[in-house]
Scaffold this active site. Structure first.
Site, PDB file in Angstrom:
ATOM      1  CE  LYS A  78      -3.885   1.808   2.739  1.00  0.00           C
ATOM      2  NZ  LYS A  78      -4.609   1.382   4.020  1.00  0.00           N
ATOM      3  CB  SER A 153      -7.915   3.498   3.132  1.00  0.00           C
ATOM      4  OG  SER A 153      -7.097   2.764   4.087  1.00  0.00           O
ATOM      5  CB  SER A 177      -8.105   0.309   5.876  1.00  0.00           C
ATOM      6  OG  SER A 177      -9.032   1.574   5.906  1.00  0.00           O
TER       7      SER A 177
HETATM    8  N1  GLN Z   1     -12.977   3.326   6.947  1.00  0.00           N
HETATM    9  C1  GLN Z   1     -12.317   3.683   8.234  1.00  0.00           C
HETATM   10  C2  GLN Z   1     -11.975   5.169   8.181  1.00  0.00           C
HETATM   11  O1  GLN Z   1     -12.352   5.894   7.199  1.00  0.00           O
HETATM   12  C3  GLN Z   1     -10.949   2.795   8.361  1.00  0.00           C
HETATM   13  C4  GLN Z   1      -9.434   3.514   7.842  1.00  0.00           C
HETATM   14  C5  GLN Z   1      -8.620   2.752   8.156  1.00  0.00           C
HETATM   15  O2  GLN Z   1      -8.620   1.573   8.625  1.00  0.00           O
HETATM   16  N2  GLN Z   1      -7.479   3.277   7.538  1.00  0.00           N
HETATM   17  O3  GLN Z   1     -11.473   5.575   9.246  1.00  0.00           O
END
Ligand code: GLN
Length: 475
Positions: A78, A153, A177
């Site tokens: 990532k 994400s 994420s």
């Molecule tokens: N969807 C969650 C957020 O927007 C998780 C993000 C993540 O785990 N980086 O905070």
């Protein structure tokens, strides 16, 4: 079609001499070339370097000097994980031209183990989001239906694995994420226990929640990756010095007690497809001898609210370094104050700005007790609730997300409905627990994930159970 192999299968082929890392890496690169124009999983592909690494791996193997289980295996990262001298954008215009000064600890561990780093994958800006639509470089599409999001994400990493562009990928998980995109794409995603994997060289979102972990084609592959990237690290004082992960594959789930938190399964927004598929997997677990027990997890209902107070507070502190002075793109020719404010206004996306504002507000004098301190207290209650629950059950199960992959654009203008996607995943981060998503058997059009949580540092139990269920489902 070597790129469709799991890591476990590829290792066998490499060992028997039927396959070389070069052939495997070439197959992945060809796949990227033919599909990534449409899917946009990658922000950068290291084609030449990857082939060089592959050749070196083949020489090592020929000489009997294999470095470890991932030697010669193409893996994607990532793009918030640093590779020295390579661009690391975190999906943001702010870092569009930033070159990493050093390797993240996980990058170093992977390359020391002989893995082939094939490229960097797309993400929501600074990992804030659940659809990969918030990337400054355009969205990633779901390979099962390109009109739908891959989740986020770590959507780029999930798609790279699902579309066989690499054998596994790393993501980061602050509130879900890794697990939610794994669920939306139909693969395995593991968030390790907080402190299991070093965060050094990961561009921070919310440091007390962030954890790096694998997205893979099976629980077995996820375990291989975890065994390489884990471990105490002097560059990250929150890594544990006592616990070492070693897989412990059991051949049965007989006698295993699996808790179903009443509060989670009663959530109204669970789509019928998700309910049906997850309940079917639970029945399967039961038929294999696991015991399903109803449990009470008080305060877990509050986890989403706690997360969306504490996370922005940490975001507001962590992102203050992107001030166009220390880090980040600078708007030129302005007086000092405007240089700060306009560089940030121009180079940070709206979701990131929203979270910085919420966090700064929640930490400000007069409000910190009502928001930050209060949320910290509820966090302790949530953690205690899990501790108590794990006195009577081995694992806890919920759906990974209330819905399957939604349409691109569907939730973009409604941040609250996007935040609700995280309802089942955030509590693992709030409590620091290890958790994993594996695909259920599903009759619906889109994949559905089943979400397991284990006590702190018990990834082995999590992975062994997932492997047994996974093998039964794909039988
Ligand atoms: N969807 C969650 C957020 O927007 C998780 C993000 C993540 O785990 N980086 O905070």
């Amino acid at each position: 079609m070597y790129n469709t192999l799991t890591i476990t299968q590829a290792i066998k082929e490499l060992e028997s001499g039927n396959l070389t890392s070069r052939k495997l890496t070439e197959a992945c690169l060809t796949q990227i070339q033919s599909l990534d124009g449409a899917l946009h999983a990658f922000l950068e592909v290291y084609a030449d370097e990857a082939l060089e690494q592959a050749d070196r791996s083949d020489i090592r193997r020929a000489e009997g000097n294999v470095l470890g289980p991932l030697d010669g295996i193409p893996i994607a990262l990532k793009d918030n994980i640093m590779v020295q001298n390579k661009r690391c954008t975190a999906g943001s215009k702010m870092l569009a031209t930033y070159n990493a000064a050093y390797d993240a600890t996980v990058t170093k561990k992977l390359t020391d183990a002989g893995a082939v780093i094939i490229g960097k994958t797309n993400l929501d800006e600074f990992a804030m989001g659940g659809s990969t639509e918030q990337s400054a470089f355009g969205p990633t599409k779901n390979p099962h239906d390109p009109d739908r999001v891959p989740g986020g994400s770590s959507g780029g990493s999930a798609v790279a694995v699902t579309a066989n562009m690499c054998l596994a990928a790393l993501g980061s998980d602050t509130g879900g994420s890794i697990r939610q995109p794994a669920s939306f794409c139909g693969i395995t995603g593991l968030k390790p226990t907080y402190g299991r994997v070093s965060r050094s060289g990961l561009i921070a979102m919310a440091s007390s929640f962030d954890q790096i972990g694998p997205l893979a084609k099976s629980a077995e592959d996820a375990a291989l990756v975890l065994s390489v990237i884990q471990g105490q690290d002097n560059a990250d004082q929150t890594t544990s010095d006592v616990e070492v992960f070693t897989p412990d594959w059991k051949d049965t789930v007989k006698g295993l007690k699996i808790g179903l938190p009443r509060q989670a399964w009663a959530v109204k927004g669970i789509e019928p497809d998700v309910r049906e598929a997850t309940e079917k997997s639970l029945k399967l677990l039961e038929s294999l001898g696991a015991e399903l027990v109803d449990i009470d997890l008080p305060y877990v209902d509050e986890a989403l609210a706690v997360y969306y107070v504490l996370m922005p507070c940490e975001v507001s502190a962590n992102l203050s370094r992107f001030d166009a002075m220390r880090f980040g793109a600078r708007k030129q020719g302005l007086p000092l104050f405007e240089t700060y404010s306009e560089s940030r206004a121009e180079n940070l996306g709206s979701e990131v700005q929203r979270r910085i504002l919420i966090g700064t507000f929640a930490l400000s004098s007069g409000y910190i007790d009502a928001y930050y301190v209060h949320a910290k207290k509820v966090q302790t209650l949530i953690r205690d609730g899990y501790k108590k629950a794990f006195e009577s059950v081995d694992l806890i199960v919920t759906p990974t997300a209330p819905t399957t992959a939604f349409k691109l654009g569907e939730k973009l203008s409604d941040p609250l409905s996007m935040y609700l996607e995280d309802i089942f995943t955030v509590s693992a981060n709030v409590a620091g627990l290890p958790a994993l998503s594996i695909p259920c058997e599903s009759d619906g059009q889109m994949p559905v994930g089943l979400h397991f949580l284990a006590p702190w540092f018990e990834e082995a139990k999590l992975l062994s159970t997932a492997k047994i269920l996974q093998e039964k489902i794909t039988e």
